[in-house]
Design an enzyme around this catalytic site. Structure first.
Site, PDB file in Angstrom:
ATOM      1  N   TYR A  90     -97.417 -93.370 -45.219  1.00  0.00           N
ATOM      2  CA  TYR A  90     -98.426 -92.573 -44.525  1.00  0.00           C
ATOM      3  C   TYR A  90     -98.220 -91.090 -44.826  1.00  0.00           C
ATOM      4  CZ  TYR A  90    -101.236 -90.472 -40.839  1.00  0.00           C
ATOM      5  OH  TYR A  90    -102.151 -89.711 -40.152  1.00  0.00           O
ATOM      6  N   LYS A 102    -100.876 -88.525 -46.753  1.00  0.00           N
ATOM      7  CA  LYS A 102    -101.414 -87.325 -46.105  1.00  0.00           C
ATOM      8  C   LYS A 102    -101.032 -86.065 -46.881  1.00  0.00           C
ATOM      9  CE  LYS A 102    -103.926 -88.891 -44.220  1.00  0.00           C
ATOM     10  NZ  LYS A 102    -105.338 -88.691 -43.759  1.00  0.00           N
ATOM     11  N   LYS A 118    -120.234-100.778 -35.350  1.00  0.00           N
ATOM     12  CA  LYS A 118    -119.623 -99.615 -34.711  1.00  0.00           C
ATOM     13  C   LYS A 118    -120.336 -98.331 -35.117  1.00  0.00           C
ATOM     14  CE  LYS A 118    -115.063 -97.455 -34.089  1.00  0.00           C
ATOM     15  NZ  LYS A 118    -113.649 -97.472 -34.543  1.00  0.00           N
ATOM     16  N   SER A 149    -105.526 -83.998 -43.793  1.00  0.00           N
ATOM     17  CA  SER A 149    -104.097 -84.222 -43.931  1.00  0.00           C
ATOM     18  C   SER A 149    -103.526 -84.548 -42.544  1.00  0.00           C
ATOM     19  CB  SER A 149    -103.424 -82.987 -44.539  1.00  0.00           C
ATOM     20  OG  SER A 149    -102.065 -83.217 -44.796  1.00  0.00           O
TER      21      SER A 149
END
Length: 312
Positions: free
Chosen positions: A175, A179, A49, A148
C-alpha cells in the site's frame, strides 16, 4: 484564513472526471465540484452504488450536472472502454482526479494478472491517464490530481524486478509503495508537461487520517492483519470527516494559486486544513524513472505529453 470549500472558484463550463466517485473522498469531491458548477463524470465500478451516489449529490445540489461511467480499474479492458466513452462525449477535461484506491488488501490478482493494489491504485489509473491524455493536454489549464497518502512515507519506489512483491508480499508495504508511486506519477507527469510546453498542472494530494470507508473495507477484507481493525476503530474516534478530508484534493484541483513541486495535505499531516507542502525526498528522479518503466511495461501504454502534442 485557511482554505475551505467556499474558496472553490466557479466551475461552470468545466468538466471533471473523478474515479471512485461513488463513495468516500470521491463522492465528496464530486459533490463539491458539481456544487460549484462543474459537469462531473462519476467513474466507478459498482454501478448500483454509483447511482445511489448520484442521487445523493442531486439531493444536495438539484441542478448538478452529473454522468456515470462504468470503470473497473482492475481491468485494462474496462479502463479503455471508460476512456472511449468519456472521449466520445467530452472535448475537454479540466480536472482528472485519480482518487479511487484500495488499502492493504490480501494478496490477489486483477484480471490482467497484476497484484491487486498495484493494479488498481497505480496501473489502472496510469492506463486511464494514457487514454485520456489527448483530451487533457488540449484543455487549457487542465489539472491532474493524484491521490497519495501519509503511508507514502513507509513506501519504497517500485522495483522493476518485482513490482508485484511476488518475492514476499506484505499488504501494508505494498500500500505504501502504491501511494508513493501516485506521488511520483504527479511529479513525473508535471516534468513532462513542462518539457512538452503543455499548459497543465499535475498535483499530488493526500487526505491525512480521514474516516472514510477505506478503513472499514480493509478491516473486513483482512489483508491488514490486526492493524486493519485497529485503524478502522481509530478512524471512528479521531479521523477527520470525509468532507474535511476531501479538501486537500479539492484544493489541488481548483485553487488558482496551486503550483508544481508541492503536495496538498492537512496542516498537521493527519488532520487540519489543506495546505501545500514542498515535495522533498531524495531519489525522486530515479523513482519516477522506475515508475514509468514498470507502468509502461505492464500496461503497454505510454504517458508522454510530448508525443501527443508533437506526434511524429
Amino acid at each position: 484564513m485557511f482554505w475551505t470549500i467556499d474558496d472553490i472558484p466557479d466551475q461552470t463550463g468545466r468538466t471533471a472526471v473523478v474515479t471512485g466517485a461513488n463513495g468516500g473522498l470521491g463522492l465528496e469531491s464530486t459533490r463539491a465540484l458539481a456544487g460549484a458548477g462543474a459537469h462531473v463524470v462519476m467513474a466507478a465500478r459498482n454501478q448500483e452504488k454509483a447511482e445511489t451516489a448520484r442521487r445523493d449529490v442531486l439531493a444536495t445540489h438539484p441542478q448538478a450536472s452529473l454522468e456515470v461511467v462504468p470503470l473497473d480499474l482492475g481491468s485494462l479492458a474496462s479502463v479503455a472502454e471508460a476512456a472511449d466513452a468519456i472521449r466520445a462525449r467530452h472535448e475537454r477535461i479540466d480536472v482528472l482526479m485519480l482518487n479511487a484506491g484500495v488499502m492493504a488488501m490480501p494478496e490477489g490478482r486483477t484480471v490482467d494478472g497484476f497484484e491487486t493494489q498495484l493494479g488498481i491504485n497505480v496501473l489502472g489509473h496510469w492506463a486511464l491517464l494514457s487514454h485520456l491524455l489527448p483530451v487533457v493536454v488540449t484543455t487549457p489549464g487542465a489539472r491532474v490530481v493524484t491521490l497519495s497518502s501519509i503511508a507514502q512515507h513507509q513506501g519504497h519506489p517500485l522495483d522493476p524486478a518485482d513490482p508485484h512483491l511476488r518475492g514476499g508480499y506484505d499488504a501494508w508495504r505494498q500500500y505504501g509503495n502504491t501511494k508513493l508511486a501516485m506521488r511520483h506519477l504527479a511529479q513525473g507527469l508535471q516534468a513532462r508537461f513542462e518539457d512538452a510546453g503543455v499548459d497543465a498542472l499535475a498535483v499530488p494530494a493526500h487526505p491525512g487520517y480521514t474516516n472514510s470507508d477505506l478503513q472499514s473495507t480493509t478491516a473486513h477484507a483482512g489483508g491488514g492483519g490486526r492493524l486493519g481493525p485497529f485503524y478502522d476503530k481509530a478512524a471512528d474516534l479521531v479521523g477527520m470527516s470525509v468532507p474535511r478530508g476531501a479538501l486537500s484534493q479539492l484544493r489541488a484541483a481548483t485553487d488558482p494559486r496551486a503550483r508544481a513541486g508541492v503536495i496538498y495535505g492537512p496542516l498537521l499531516a493527519v488532520s487540519g486544513p489543506p495546505v501545500a507542502k514542498p515535495l522533498v525526498r531524495p531519489g525522486s528522479a530515479d523513482a519516477v524513472r522506475r515508475l514509468w518503466q514498470v507502468a509502461e511495461r505492464e500496461t503497454g501504454l505510454p504517458v508522454d505529453p510530448a508525443a501527443v502534442v508533437r506526434p511524429r
